[in-house]
Structures are given as C-alpha cells and as structure tokens.
Design an enzyme around this catalytic site. Structure first.
Site, PDB file in Angstrom:
ATOM      1  CD  GLU A 133      -2.898   1.090   2.321  1.00  0.00           C
ATOM      2  OE1 GLU A 133      -3.637   0.093   2.323  1.00  0.00           O
ATOM      3  OE2 GLU A 133      -2.981   2.000   3.165  1.00  0.00           O
ATOM      4  CB  ALA A 184     -10.676  11.391   4.647  1.00  0.00           C
ATOM      5  N   GLY A 237     -14.398   5.398   4.010  1.00  0.00           N
ATOM      6  CA  GLY A 237     -13.516   6.558   4.157  1.00  0.00           C
ATOM      7  C   GLY A 237     -13.548   7.101   5.565  1.00  0.00           C
TER       8      GLY A 237
END
Ligand code: FAD
Length: 304
Positions: A17, A51, A108
């Site tokens: 990631e 976000a 989120g």
C-alpha cells in the site's frame, strides 16, 4: 489484471500500500525507489484516497502514473464520504478509460480538516452503496474488461469502532460481500490470533472470498502512535509494546524489533495458508524488503 485473474494466478498474493506524496520531492523520491518495490514482484499495489479532498486528485494521478511507467498493477482506493453520485461516476469513468482493473471500495475516514462536515448530504451512507454503484457501472459495460472493475472491500478482524455489536458487524460485512465484492483486505493487526478467529467467523457467516491480511511493520515509536490514531480499535499486544518501549531510545533497535515482529507474523500467516498479505509500506521499501530477506525470499514468487 482483474483481481479474479490475480487470485487464480497467485496461490498467495503479496501487495503493497502506498499513499500519494504531498510534495513534488516526495513524488520524485517515491518514483526513484519504485524499482525496489518492483523487484519484490507484488501481485498488485494499492493507493490510498485522502479523506476530505486534499489528495484525491493525486490518487488518480499516482495510479495512472504507476500503471503507465512501472511494472506494478495499481488498485486505487475510493471512498464514499463527501462524494456525490455524479462525482463517483466521473471517477469510475476516468479509471475505466485509463484501463485500471480493480478498485478498493471504502467508506472513508471522516475528513480531518472538515470536522463539521454534514454527512446527511452525501449520496452514499456506507461502503456497500459504493460497491453497488461500481457493480451497476460494471453492468453498463463501460469498462474494456467485460467483467468491469474487480472490487475489494475492507474488513476489521478486531472490530470496527462504529459497530460494537460484533454479530451485527459481521452481517454488515456479509452484506457488502454479497453486494459484489471480490476480496476483503483487513485493517492492520499485530496479533495473528485476531485474524484467525475473524477468518473462522467469516467462514461461519458464509463469506468465502479471499481474505487478505493487513501487515504493518512498526518502524518507529512515532509511527506506531500515528497508526494507533488512524486504525482506532487496533490492539497493540503487551509483548509488542514491551519490546518497542525497551528500545525506545535507540531508533535503529525499534525498527529492527518492529520488522522482526512483522516478519514473525508473516511466517505464521504463510504457514497457516493465508490467501494474501498486504503490507502497509508508508511508501518505504526498507522494512518490507527486510521481511522478505529474513524469510529467505528474494521476491514474492519465492515466498509462495
Ligand atoms: P463500511 O463498510 O461502510 O462500514 C463502516 C461502519 O458502518 C462499520 O462499523 C459497519 O459495521 C457499519 N455499517 C455498515 N453497513 C451498515 C448498515 N447498513 N447499518 C448500520 N451500520 C453499518 N480510509 C480512507 O479515508 N482512505 C483510504 O484510502 C482508506 N484505505 C483503507 C484500506 C483498508 C484496507 C482499510 C481496512 C481501511 C481503509 N480506510 C481508508 C479506512 C476506512 O475507510 C475506515 O476505517 C472506515 O471507517 C470503514 O470503512 P469500510 O469501508 O469498512 O466502511
């Protein structure tokens, strides 16, 4: 490559990631190091979605750049907080045009910079609504792959703070899976028993998709504290904390211990037939590389 083909090809998937760097030098530093990640031969990589809006365009840019310029297969994260349906459709169209194969569909985190944000105005309430929207997009045949986007969703072995009722939480995960997900990637955890127990509970609930374990090597005390904030509810076992605090005046020793802990987690997961391991890399290859080295593998193929 569509995630279903990846799972067919790789008996165990290994994925990394990344997050979009905030500065130009950060981008250059990451892309300079990208060959270190390529050399480890991951099944795919994923890119987080900020976000509240600040880094959202950067996620798209980074995914497209990884797709065009590297051997890595990027999976964008997409969140439904602070988005209208039209915006999501627009993003899906752009990813389809760029021939991106898969999306990790998420709720989120609440926007940090917009504490008063009114969620009632959002078109989507939960991640399942995003999964359904992507499935509807897939059915319209707007993607060059007739199956459309492969879809991942998030899972929480130690529970999600918003749903303390754990039986109900599993019902929500099952509903999300049945809405059209192809795999589940977990929140980071530091005690494998949490994952094994959750995996069994998923089986009991009839969730039979590939379950990917999220592993985060602790690289410093500060990084551990930051993770504790971002991954609320994650338990840091006493034995892990003892090891970290005992070395806290020696950053190199903290890193060594954090990597050792994550390595032992991976060894144990691989021994018990985990379907995939997802490394939260924080854009740095060193810790992940050390884990592979200690496990005696030069790349992901050698770990299978
Ligand atoms: P949901 O599935 O919507 O669940 C959120 C909560 O709502 C849960 O408690 C669930 O039980 C509950 N719920 C679900 N359905 C219902 C229902 N019908 N009625 C009542 N309650 C319900 N955040 C980001 O902002 N950007 C990222 O890039 C990002 N990447 C992530 C990657 C992974 C692998 C993981 C595990 C998390 C990531 N997150 C990211 C964080 C994640 O978005 C948050 O933790 C979020 O709070 C939960 O996401 P979700 O997709 O599981 O949400």
């Amino acid at each position: 490559m569509h995630i279903r083909d990846i799972f067919q090809q790789d008996s165990t998937t290994f994925s990394f990631e990344f997050f979009p760097p905030r500065t130009d030098p950060g981008w250059e530093a990451l892309f300079t190091r990208i060959s270190d990640f390529e050399a480890l031969g991951p099944s795919f990589v994923s890119v987080t979605y900020g976000a509240g809006g600040t880094t959202r365009q950067q996620t798209h840019d980074m995914v497209v750049r990884l797709h065009r310029e590297t051997k890595l297969d990027p999976v964008p994260h997409l969140t439904c907080v602070c988005h209208t349906r039209d915006e999501i459709e627009h993003i899906l169209n752009r990813y389809a045009e760029a021939q991106i194969s898969n999306i990790l569909a998420l709720h989120g985190d609440p926007p940090l910079d917009r504490p008063d944000y009114d969620r009632s105005k959002d078109d989507f309430r939960y991640a399942i609504d995003l999964v359904k929207t992507i499935c509807a997009f897939n059915e319209r045949g707007a993607h060059s792959d007739p199956r459309g986007f492969g879809i991942g969703v998030a899972g929480f072995p130690e529970g999600h703070p918003a749903t303390p009722q754990r039986l109900t939480e599993m019902d929500h995960l099952k509903a999300k899976v049945e809405a059209g997900a192809d795999y589940v990637c977990t929140q980071m955890f530091f005690d494998n028993h949490e994952f094994y127990d959750w995996r069994e509970r998923c089986e009991l609930a009839g969730i039979n998709l590939p379950l990917i374990a999220g592993i985060m090597p602790i690289t410093s005390v500060k990084n551990m504290q930051r993770m504790a904030e971002l991954a609320a509810g994650t338990r840091f076992p006493a034995r892990l904390l003892k090891g970290i605090y005992r070395r806290q005046d020696d950053p190199a020793a903290v890193l060594q211990f954090g990597v050792l802990w994550a390595t032992e987690q991976c060894r144990d997961l691989l021994d018990t037939g985990v379907r995939g391991i997802h490394f939260y890399t924080l854009n740095r290859s060193d810790a992940t590389r050390q884990i592979y080295q200690t496990l005696g593998a030069k790349d992901s193929a050698a770990l299978r």
